[in-house]
Scaffold this motif. Structure first.
Motif, PDB file in Angstrom:
ATOM      1  N   VAL A 134       0.673  -0.774  -0.078  1.00  0.00           N
ATOM      2  CA  VAL A 134       0.093   0.265   0.839  1.00  0.00           C
ATOM      3  C   VAL A 134       0.951   1.282   0.304  1.00  0.00           C
ATOM      4  O   VAL A 134       0.821   2.273  -0.828  1.00  0.00           O
ATOM      5  N   LEU A 135       1.934   1.661   1.033  1.00  0.00           N
ATOM      6  CA  LEU A 135       2.924   2.910   1.052  1.00  0.00           C
ATOM      7  C   LEU A 135       3.874   2.773  -0.342  1.00  0.00           C
ATOM      8  O   LEU A 135       4.068   3.626  -0.758  1.00  0.00           O
ATOM      9  N   ALA A 136       4.657   1.298  -0.240  1.00  0.00           N
ATOM     10  CA  ALA A 136       5.330   1.096  -1.594  1.00  0.00           C
ATOM     11  C   ALA A 136       4.902   2.031  -3.250  1.00  0.00           C
ATOM     12  O   ALA A 136       4.911   2.683  -3.597  1.00  0.00           O
ATOM     13  N   GLY A 137       3.154   1.045  -2.783  1.00  0.00           N
ATOM     14  CA  GLY A 137       2.132   1.062  -4.094  1.00  0.00           C
ATOM     15  C   GLY A 137       2.024   3.231  -4.709  1.00  0.00           C
ATOM     16  O   GLY A 137       2.151   3.537  -5.793  1.00  0.00           O
ATOM     17  N   PHE A 138       2.343   3.855  -3.240  1.00  0.00           N
ATOM     18  CA  PHE A 138       1.790   5.024  -3.927  1.00  0.00           C
ATOM     19  C   PHE A 138       3.130   5.684  -4.327  1.00  0.00           C
ATOM     20  O   PHE A 138       2.576   6.725  -4.855  1.00  0.00           O
ATOM     21  N   ASP A 139       4.375   5.917  -3.723  1.00  0.00           N
ATOM     22  CA  ASP A 139       5.725   5.993  -3.850  1.00  0.00           C
ATOM     23  C   ASP A 139       5.385   5.739  -5.680  1.00  0.00           C
ATOM     24  O   ASP A 139       5.965   6.773  -6.655  1.00  0.00           O
ATOM     25  N   LEU A 140       5.179   4.719  -5.697  1.00  0.00           N
ATOM     26  CA  LEU A 140       5.151   4.591  -6.962  1.00  0.00           C
ATOM     27  C   LEU A 140       4.061   4.990  -8.091  1.00  0.00           C
ATOM     28  O   LEU A 140       5.242   4.865  -9.157  1.00  0.00           O
ATOM     29  N   SER A 141       3.319   5.239  -7.991  1.00  0.00           N
ATOM     30  CA  SER A 141       1.982   5.404  -8.114  1.00  0.00           C
ATOM     31  C   SER A 141       2.413   6.880  -8.495  1.00  0.00           C
ATOM     32  O   SER A 141       2.383   7.876  -9.809  1.00  0.00           O
ATOM     33  N   MET A 142       4.018   7.385  -7.520  1.00  0.00           N
ATOM     34  CA  MET A 142       3.291   8.867  -8.554  1.00  0.00           C
ATOM     35  C   MET A 142       4.809   8.793  -9.317  1.00  0.00           C
ATOM     36  O   MET A 142       5.070   9.943 -10.118  1.00  0.00           O
ATOM     37  N   PHE A 143       5.680   8.472  -9.640  1.00  0.00           N
ATOM     38  CA  PHE A 143       6.687   7.906 -10.497  1.00  0.00           C
ATOM     39  C   PHE A 143       5.806   7.361 -11.086  1.00  0.00           C
ATOM     40  O   PHE A 143       6.268   8.175 -12.514  1.00  0.00           O
ATOM     41  N   GLY A 144       4.879   6.347 -11.437  1.00  0.00           N
ATOM     42  CA  GLY A 144       4.106   6.162 -13.048  1.00  0.00           C
ATOM     43  C   GLY A 144       3.462   7.930 -13.707  1.00  0.00           C
ATOM     44  O   GLY A 144       3.687   8.019 -14.233  1.00  0.00           O
ATOM     45  N   LEU A 145       2.213   8.459 -12.349  1.00  0.00           N
ATOM     46  CA  LEU A 145       2.492   9.452 -13.262  1.00  0.00           C
ATOM     47  C   LEU A 145       2.688  10.625 -14.135  1.00  0.00           C
ATOM     48  O   LEU A 145       2.361  11.507 -14.535  1.00  0.00           O
ATOM     49  N   ALA A 146       4.239  10.962 -12.528  1.00  0.00           N
ATOM     50  CA  ALA A 146       5.580  11.989 -13.317  1.00  0.00           C
ATOM     51  C   ALA A 146       6.060  11.126 -14.519  1.00  0.00           C
ATOM     52  O   ALA A 146       5.872  12.166 -15.896  1.00  0.00           O
ATOM     53  N   VAL A 147       6.224  10.136 -14.759  1.00  0.00           N
ATOM     54  CA  VAL A 147       6.972   9.378 -16.657  1.00  0.00           C
ATOM     55  C   VAL A 147       5.546   9.944 -17.464  1.00  0.00           C
ATOM     56  O   VAL A 147       5.271   9.989 -18.565  1.00  0.00           O
ATOM     57  N   LEU A 148       3.652  10.088 -17.234  1.00  0.00           N
ATOM     58  CA  LEU A 148       3.126  10.192 -17.709  1.00  0.00           C
ATOM     59  C   LEU A 148       3.227  11.713 -18.560  1.00  0.00           C
ATOM     60  O   LEU A 148       2.790  12.322 -19.907  1.00  0.00           O
TER      61      LEU A 148
END
Length: 541
Positions: free
Chosen positions: A499-513
């Motif tokens: 849950v916590l790791a997925g949030f940080d990784l999702s932020m990287f994903g949004l930055a890539v988009l």
């Protein structure tokens, strides 16, 4: 009417979408965040411990420990609930043994005081709770998609209701307008300017069309009695008291007198095994013990609700205190069941992980549908404006400029403002007064500043610069998290707290988009500028 029926529908589709497009984009962004609001809240409360894994604990003794704790702290309660270790019904991502209770109501009240504790599954003692920082969390983002913030509640829901109705109208007129809707779904011509924006709008709109129809219609049903109070007033009379009678009948509220809950005669572990045999592959979520005066004690075994559309009426097996199966009639009226189903579909609380991802993706596609529609309007009007030279051209220029500023400031500015909300959670002093309110103030101050920025900068520079701001805003969130807390990826990935790791990784994903979008826009505009320069040279030659 315009030239014909379809032309009239096209005109209606265009203007209904434009008038409320920015409000709807705000609603979709914040509403989509609501599908992961528990995960967002957990990230915004880094003081809470990592996921608790209950392993190697026998279920029977664990349930007995929970019963003993309930007898100790809630001996005069109307009902007891024991929630077994799993990830449903509790805030998503949290695992552990939990107990809840509701005290007998005082005279003149329908409900009693509620309490809850999270227990150590090995000892049955309350887990040491850490006081987290004050934060609005994901719930504040979710509430904004219908309450809008800073506005009176009644005013906000009526504004959202009007915009939702116009969106439903825009969707229906869009279906009528595109007579080759399925052919358009498979058509995309990149690098064609206005044509490309139209293709993107069509593809995104058709891709999640059932979701858009469901989410808009069920959103209107959500506040059915606020938007259409005349029916309630005609049957029950005006006023809050009469409205309360309606809800009591519609949702079959239990107003019978209850006796204090007590330890049952039968083993609860045995009831859980019997329920699991009836629900293969589903699992048991919780057990609730209660007793109505004049009736035998009742034990409700509730299965995990993921996968059940009607989240408010989950599948329950009922037993008497001696363990004999008991059947209780469902007194909910047909309209109440339909209302619950539509509300359940809108909220998506029933969904398991893969369906919640579909909800999340569909919500993002909704943002894309609205955004491409708004941009398409400006691209089309800009081409028309360049060809005009009459007295209305100046007025049209101001209107076009206003829409372009609102597009840039909202379609890119609002996501940056949401990132600022996460930044504020980590950077504001933990002991600050009204901290949760200031997190939200930071969101709106950032959004307002970016609207002003878009108004003062040339259009193309504003879009590109703000797109790169979005890249930096989201890419730096995991870094700020690592610098200010010990809940960073180096810990959460190792511990398996997804849950916590997925949030940080999702932020990287949004930055890539956002980086991909910025590069595409820059490449497209450089190519267009080069073509214009070459055309100018040829004209001079």
């Amino acid at each position: 009417m315009k030239e014909g029926f379809r032309q009239s529908m096209a005109w209606l589709h265009t203007w209904t979408g434009l008038v409320v497009g920015w409000v709807l984009f705000f609603v979709f962004v914040t509403g989509t965040a609501g599908y992961v609001d528990d995960e967002i809240t957990r990230w915004m409360e880094p003081e809470r411990p990592l996921q608790v894994r209950v392993e190697g604990v026998e279920r029977g003794p664990m349930i007995e420990r929970a019963l003993a704790r309930l007898e100790q702290v809630a001996g005069n309660a109307k009902s007891w609930t024991i929630t077994l270790p799993h990830t449903s019904l509790r805030p998503r991502g949290e695992q552990g043994l939990a107990i809840d209770w509701e005290d007998l109501p005082e005279r003149g009240h329908d409900y009693g005081r509620r309490g809850s504790e999270t227990l150590d599954a090995h000892t049955g003692l309350p887990r040491q709770e850490v006081e987290p920082r004050e934060t609005g969390g994901g719930a504040a983002l979710y509430e904004m998609h219908y309450a809008l913030h800073y506005l009176p509640y009644e005013v906000a829901i009526y504004i959202v209701g009007v915009c939702t109705m116009l969106m439903l109208l825009a969707i229906l007129t869009g279906v009528v307008t595109h007579k080759k809707i399925f052919k358009d779904f498979f058509t995309f011509r990149p690098g064609k300017g206005q044509r490309s924006w139209l293709d993107a709008h069509n593809v995104i709109s058709v891709m999640a069309l059932p979701f858009f129809l469901m989410i808009t219609y069920s959103g209107l049903v959500f506040f059915l009695f606020n938007y259409m109070p005349a029916g309630v007033a005609a049957l029950y009379g005006p006023g809050k008291l009469q409205e309360r009678v309606l809800f009591d009948e519609l949702f079959s509220r239990d107003k019978r007198e209850h006796l204090p809950a007590s330890r049952p005669q039968v083993s609860l572990e045995e009831l859980v095994r019997r329920a699991e045999a009836q629900w293969p592959g589903q699992g048991v979520a919780s057990l609730t013990l209660s007793q109505v005066k004049g009736e035998p004690a009742r034990i409700d075994v509730q299965r995990v609700t993921e996968g059940s559309v009607n989240v408010y009426d989950p599948v329950i097996l009922s037993f008497a205190a001696d363990g004999q199966p008991a059947v209780y009639p469902d007194e909910t009226h047909g309209p109440g069941k339909v209302h619950r189903m539509l509300v359940g579909l809108h909220e998506g609380l029933f969904a398991d992980w893969w369906l919640r991802w579909l909800y999340l993706v569909a919500g993002l596609l909704g943002c894309g549908m609205i955004g491409t529609g708004l941009v398409l309007w400006t691209v089309k009007r800009r081409n028309q404006h360049l060809k005009r030279n009459d007295g209305a051209a100046l007025f049209d220029a101001y209107g076009l400029r206003l829409v372009e500023v609102l597009n840039a400031g909202t379609l890119v500015g609002l996501p940056i403002a949401v990132a600022a909300y996460f930044w504020a959670n980590r950077l504001l002093p933990v002991g600050m007064a009204d901290r949760a309110a200031w997190e939200m103030h930071c969101l709106f101050l950032t959004w307002g500043w970016l609207l002003l920025y878009a108004a003062l900068r040339p259009l193309k520079k504003a879009w590109l610069e703000m797109a790169w701001m979005a890249v930096a805003a989201y890419a730096l969130i995991p870094l700020i998290n690592a610098l200010t807390t010990d809940r960073h990826l180096g810990v959460t990935l190792v511990e398996g707290d997804w849950v916590l790791a997925g949030f940080d990784l999702s932020m990287f994903g949004l930055a890539v988009l956002f980086a991909y979008g910025a590069l595409k826009i820059r490449r497209r505009w450089l190519k267009a500028d080069a073509a214009a320069m070459q055309a100018g040279k040829e004209a001079l030659a």
